[in-house]
Design an enzyme around this catalytic site. Structure first.
Site, PDB file in Angstrom:
ATOM      1  N   GLY A 114      46.341   4.181 -48.213  1.00  0.00           N
ATOM      2  CA  GLY A 114      45.892   2.917 -47.256  1.00  0.00           C
ATOM      3  C   GLY A 114      46.416   2.794 -45.863  1.00  0.00           C
ATOM      4  O   GLY A 114      46.064   1.949 -45.168  1.00  0.00           O
ATOM      5  N   GLU A 135      49.730   8.410 -51.574  1.00  0.00           N
ATOM      6  CA  GLU A 135      48.408   8.813 -51.826  1.00  0.00           C
ATOM      7  C   GLU A 135      47.411   8.591 -50.749  1.00  0.00           C
ATOM      8  O   GLU A 135      46.394   7.823 -50.692  1.00  0.00           O
ATOM      9  CB  GLU A 135      47.796   8.075 -53.004  1.00  0.00           C
ATOM     10  CG  GLU A 135      48.733   8.195 -54.408  1.00  0.00           C
ATOM     11  CD  GLU A 135      48.428   7.290 -55.524  1.00  0.00           C
ATOM     12  OE1 GLU A 135      47.830   6.206 -55.239  1.00  0.00           O
ATOM     13  OE2 GLU A 135      48.567   7.677 -56.576  1.00  0.00           O
ATOM     14  N   PRO A 136      47.659   9.262 -49.724  1.00  0.00           N
ATOM     15  CA  PRO A 136      46.773   9.009 -48.622  1.00  0.00           C
ATOM     16  C   PRO A 136      45.321   9.689 -48.867  1.00  0.00           C
ATOM     17  O   PRO A 136      45.332  10.845 -49.212  1.00  0.00           O
ATOM     18  CB  PRO A 136      47.293   9.566 -47.333  1.00  0.00           C
ATOM     19  CG  PRO A 136      48.222  10.633 -47.892  1.00  0.00           C
ATOM     20  CD  PRO A 136      48.617  10.267 -49.372  1.00  0.00           C
ATOM     21  N   ARG A 168      29.232   2.782 -45.238  1.00  0.00           N
ATOM     22  CA  ARG A 168      30.372   1.665 -44.852  1.00  0.00           C
ATOM     23  C   ARG A 168      29.675   0.674 -43.843  1.00  0.00           C
ATOM     24  O   ARG A 168      30.199  -0.384 -43.949  1.00  0.00           O
ATOM     25  CB  ARG A 168      31.439   2.705 -44.555  1.00  0.00           C
ATOM     26  CG  ARG A 168      32.073   3.553 -45.510  1.00  0.00           C
ATOM     27  CD  ARG A 168      33.176   4.138 -45.146  1.00  0.00           C
ATOM     28  NE  ARG A 168      34.693   3.054 -44.976  1.00  0.00           N
ATOM     29  CZ  ARG A 168      34.831   2.664 -43.613  1.00  0.00           C
ATOM     30  NH1 ARG A 168      34.439   3.300 -42.434  1.00  0.00           N
ATOM     31  NH2 ARG A 168      35.790   1.796 -43.761  1.00  0.00           N
ATOM     32  N   TYR A 186      30.322  -3.004 -45.588  1.00  0.00           N
ATOM     33  CA  TYR A 186      31.481  -3.908 -44.963  1.00  0.00           C
ATOM     34  C   TYR A 186      31.642  -3.920 -43.786  1.00  0.00           C
ATOM     35  O   TYR A 186      32.536  -4.048 -43.070  1.00  0.00           O
ATOM     36  CB  TYR A 186      32.680  -3.803 -45.749  1.00  0.00           C
ATOM     37  CG  TYR A 186      33.445  -2.179 -46.464  1.00  0.00           C
ATOM     38  CD1 TYR A 186      33.217  -2.054 -47.763  1.00  0.00           C
ATOM     39  CD2 TYR A 186      33.483  -1.239 -45.313  1.00  0.00           C
ATOM     40  CE1 TYR A 186      33.712  -0.874 -48.205  1.00  0.00           C
ATOM     41  CE2 TYR A 186      33.953  -0.195 -45.651  1.00  0.00           C
ATOM     42  CZ  TYR A 186      34.063   0.384 -47.081  1.00  0.00           C
ATOM     43  OH  TYR A 186      34.472   1.350 -47.651  1.00  0.00           O
ATOM     44  N   CYS A 238      14.996   2.445 -45.661  1.00  0.00           N
ATOM     45  CA  CYS A 238      14.077   1.283 -45.618  1.00  0.00           C
ATOM     46  C   CYS A 238      14.980  -0.050 -45.958  1.00  0.00           C
ATOM     47  O   CYS A 238      14.581  -0.791 -47.002  1.00  0.00           O
ATOM     48  CB  CYS A 238      12.812   1.254 -46.611  1.00  0.00           C
ATOM     49  SG  CYS A 238      11.535   2.637 -45.896  1.00  0.00           S
ATOM     50  N   GLU A 239      15.588  -0.355 -44.908  1.00  0.00           N
ATOM     51  CA  GLU A 239      16.432  -1.481 -45.230  1.00  0.00           C
ATOM     52  C   GLU A 239      16.847  -2.244 -43.889  1.00  0.00           C
ATOM     53  O   GLU A 239      17.362  -1.321 -42.904  1.00  0.00           O
ATOM     54  CB  GLU A 239      17.788  -1.363 -45.891  1.00  0.00           C
ATOM     55  CG  GLU A 239      17.817  -1.052 -47.308  1.00  0.00           C
ATOM     56  CD  GLU A 239      17.718  -2.285 -48.343  1.00  0.00           C
ATOM     57  OE1 GLU A 239      18.105  -3.145 -47.736  1.00  0.00           O
ATOM     58  OE2 GLU A 239      17.285  -2.069 -49.129  1.00  0.00           O
ATOM     59  N   TYR A 259      35.278   8.397 -47.046  1.00  0.00           N
ATOM     60  CA  TYR A 259      34.298   7.589 -47.881  1.00  0.00           C
ATOM     61  C   TYR A 259      33.092   7.416 -47.171  1.00  0.00           C
ATOM     62  O   TYR A 259      32.310   6.367 -47.369  1.00  0.00           O
ATOM     63  CB  TYR A 259      34.891   5.971 -47.859  1.00  0.00           C
ATOM     64  CG  TYR A 259      36.150   6.080 -48.314  1.00  0.00           C
ATOM     65  CD1 TYR A 259      36.597   6.254 -49.877  1.00  0.00           C
ATOM     66  CD2 TYR A 259      37.355   5.869 -47.737  1.00  0.00           C
ATOM     67  CE1 TYR A 259      37.869   6.243 -50.279  1.00  0.00           C
ATOM     68  CE2 TYR A 259      38.893   5.711 -48.306  1.00  0.00           C
ATOM     69  CZ  TYR A 259      38.754   6.021 -49.445  1.00  0.00           C
ATOM     70  OH  TYR A 259      40.069   6.076 -50.065  1.00  0.00           O
TER      71      TYR A 259
HETATM   72  C1  LIG Z   1      45.238   4.073 -56.293  1.00  0.00           C
HETATM   73  C2  LIG Z   1      44.702   4.602 -54.770  1.00  0.00           C
HETATM   74  N1  LIG Z   1      45.458   5.641 -54.120  1.00  0.00           N
HETATM   75  C3  LIG Z   1      45.134   5.829 -52.804  1.00  0.00           C
HETATM   76  C4  LIG Z   1      43.679   5.488 -52.370  1.00  0.00           C
HETATM   77  C5  LIG Z   1      43.496   5.831 -50.976  1.00  0.00           C
HETATM   78  O1  LIG Z   1      43.525   5.059 -49.884  1.00  0.00           O
HETATM   79  P1  LIG Z   1      43.162   5.445 -48.403  1.00  0.00           P
HETATM   80  O2  LIG Z   1      42.037   6.265 -48.508  1.00  0.00           O
HETATM   81  O3  LIG Z   1      43.171   4.049 -47.718  1.00  0.00           O
HETATM   82  O4  LIG Z   1      44.444   6.163 -47.901  1.00  0.00           O
HETATM   83  C6  LIG Z   1      43.199   4.428 -53.039  1.00  0.00           C
HETATM   84  C7  LIG Z   1      41.898   3.807 -52.344  1.00  0.00           C
HETATM   85  O5  LIG Z   1      41.344   2.825 -52.701  1.00  0.00           O
HETATM   86  C8  LIG Z   1      43.386   3.979 -54.170  1.00  0.00           C
HETATM   87  O6  LIG Z   1      42.858   3.118 -55.004  1.00  0.00           O
END
Ligand SMILES: Cc1ncc(COP(=O)(O)O)c(C=O)c1O
Length: 436
Positions: free
Chosen positions: A249, A291-292, A331, A335, A362-363, A391
């Site tokens: 995140g 978990e980036p 994206r 959002y 076509c949106e 993403y």
């Molecule tokens: C469980 C988990 N870990 C890691 C991530 C990666 O998040 P980010 O890409 O924002 O670092 C996500 C993203 O939704 C997630 O759901």
């Protein structure tokens, strides 16, 4: 003038360089829309994360959240850089396997893993299953029993921390579809079930509080909360967590208004918070996993588009349309995500007008940018949208039966096609004629 592009990213012709390659040449060679990754930027970010952990002398895993961009080539780079990876589907797992990614460094996430997915994970000896719910505990127990196997697991909990971020991508609040609730005792019950099953080797606990987060407080909060839970589990159930996984995140800069910390600064704060809390609670220092996703691949990615039609509406911002759009980057439509875009042949050219950068789908909502400053553009000009690496391609679709773009990895002046552009034949290869 774009503030993101520095002089060393321009070649003698003044063109934008990506991974040492001329973006205009890439566009001509591979066509547009084209996704290009600067591979050394991906490597540097993984290394920066690893350096913070090394400097703090803690056990760790930098687990790349591959939902941000999953491709065989990306799993290869993550493997070479010593990262772990998170997968969330059989498809991501399959891609990692095809990349020969070290399976023991794969964590399998998801709030509704199917029996087939769990079977596949167990048959391939995936490193860790991140258990999300009670149904999964039962399903996994059955799969393990049938196969006479065991596996490392962690429990995902909902920490009750809502990060200050875009509400569409929050996952950490109490009312979340992910993980075991703490307050109601679900997490304790899940722990007891897992500890009672000798086939599940309980490694620790996991939480993920959201995405594109700019503030330290959320991460410090989740670190503290997870240590509290670990202390409670030790006191109550005699179980000591070996791993605390704080998720991903870490926010990145998309536009000038974004002022994120460096991703490694977040990690430094997380490590310090966990050290302090564990010392206070008399717990031995666990390994820390992060978990980036976005912060590893986002800034390294560029979408190249070719300008086509234009519509001037008296008194309103003109529409400048490119040959891609919501099919290669949903994206902005999904959002209201914002990006910066430059003229690839002259990124520092003075801005002449503010336009709406429209896609070709076509949106009416297929607008890549609502207010993009650009120099004068002509049909055929190549535009580079910056920071598109997370993403973007991974959420690409075939809407309007447009083929998905090609993906190129550029590094040290060499470019390699790592995902081919879909052909028209690819678009119908799953279709079957209806016998009427
Ligand atoms: C469980 C988990 N870990 C890691 C991530 C990666 O998040 P980010 O890409 O924002 O670092 C996500 C993203 O939704 C997630 O759901």
């Amino acid at each position: 003038m774009n503030q993101q592009i520095t002089a060393d990213q321009l070649n003698d012709a003044g063109h934008l360089m990506i991974g040492g390659c001329d973006s205009i040449e890439l566009a001509h060679e591979y066509g547009t829309p084209l996704v290009v990754y600067d591979v050394s930027q991906i490597r540097q970010q993984i290394r920066s994360f690893r350096r913070v952990f090394d400097a703090n002398h803690v056990d760790y895993a930098v687990s790349y959240a591959s939902k941000a961009f999953a491709a065989i080539a990306m799993y290869q780079v993550a493997a070479a850089e010593g990262a772990h990876v998170d997968v969330v589907s059989a498809g991501e797992l399959y891609t990692a396997i095809k990349a020969d990614f070290p399976i023991e460094r794969v964590s399998f996430h998801g709030n509704n893993k199917s029996r087939e997915e769990l079977e596949m994970a167990i048959d391939h000896h995936v490193g860790t299953i991140m258990i999300d719910n009670f149904h999964e505990i039962e399903l996994l127990a059955t799969v393990l029993e049938e196969r006479n196997e065991s596996v490392d697991v962690m429990l995902r909990i909902t920490p009750g921390i809502s990060a200050h971020t875009n509400k569409y991508i929050q996952t950490g609040q109490v009312d979340s579809k992910f993980g075991f609730d703490l307050q109601s005792g679900q997490a304790d019950e899940a722990l007891q079930k897992v500890l009672a099953n000798p086939r599940m080797k309980m490694r620790g606990l996991h939480a993920h509080i959201g995405s594109q987060i700019f503030e330290l407080a959320g991460f410090e909060g989740v670190a503290k909360k997870l240590v509290e839970v670990a202390a409670h589990w030790r006191d109550e159930f005699g179980y000591e967590a070996q791993v605390i996984n704080v998720g991903g995140g870490f926010g990145i800069r998309y536009v000038a208004a974004d002022h994120p910390l460096k991703p490694e600064e977040f990690v430094d704060a997380i490590i310090k918070a966990i050290k302090k809390e564990t010392a206070e609670k008399g717990l031995s220092m666990p390994a820390i996993w992060i978990e980036p996703g976005r912060s590893i691949v986002g800034p390294a990615g560029y979408n190249l588009y070719t300008v086509g039609s234009r519509k001037d509406v008296p008194g309103l911002k003109p529409y400048v349309t490119v040959d891609g759009g919501m099919g290669d980057n949903i994206r902005p439509a999904l959002y209201q995500a914002e990006y910066e875009t430059v003229l690839a042949s002259n990124p520092q050219a003075p801005i002449k007008e503010h336009v709406r950068l429209a896609g070709k789908y076509c949106e009416s909502g297929d607008i890549l940018a609502q207010d993009q400053g650009l120099p004068e553009t002509q049909p055929g000009d190549v535009l580079a949208m910056l920071d598109t690496g997370a993403y973007g391609y991974s959420m690409a679709s075939n809407y309007n039966r447009n083929p998905r773009p090609a993906v190129v990895f550029a590094e040290d002046g060499k470019a390699q096609l790592v995902i081919e552009r879909e052909s028209l034949a690819d678009l119908v290869h799953l279709d079957r004629k209806y016998q009427q």
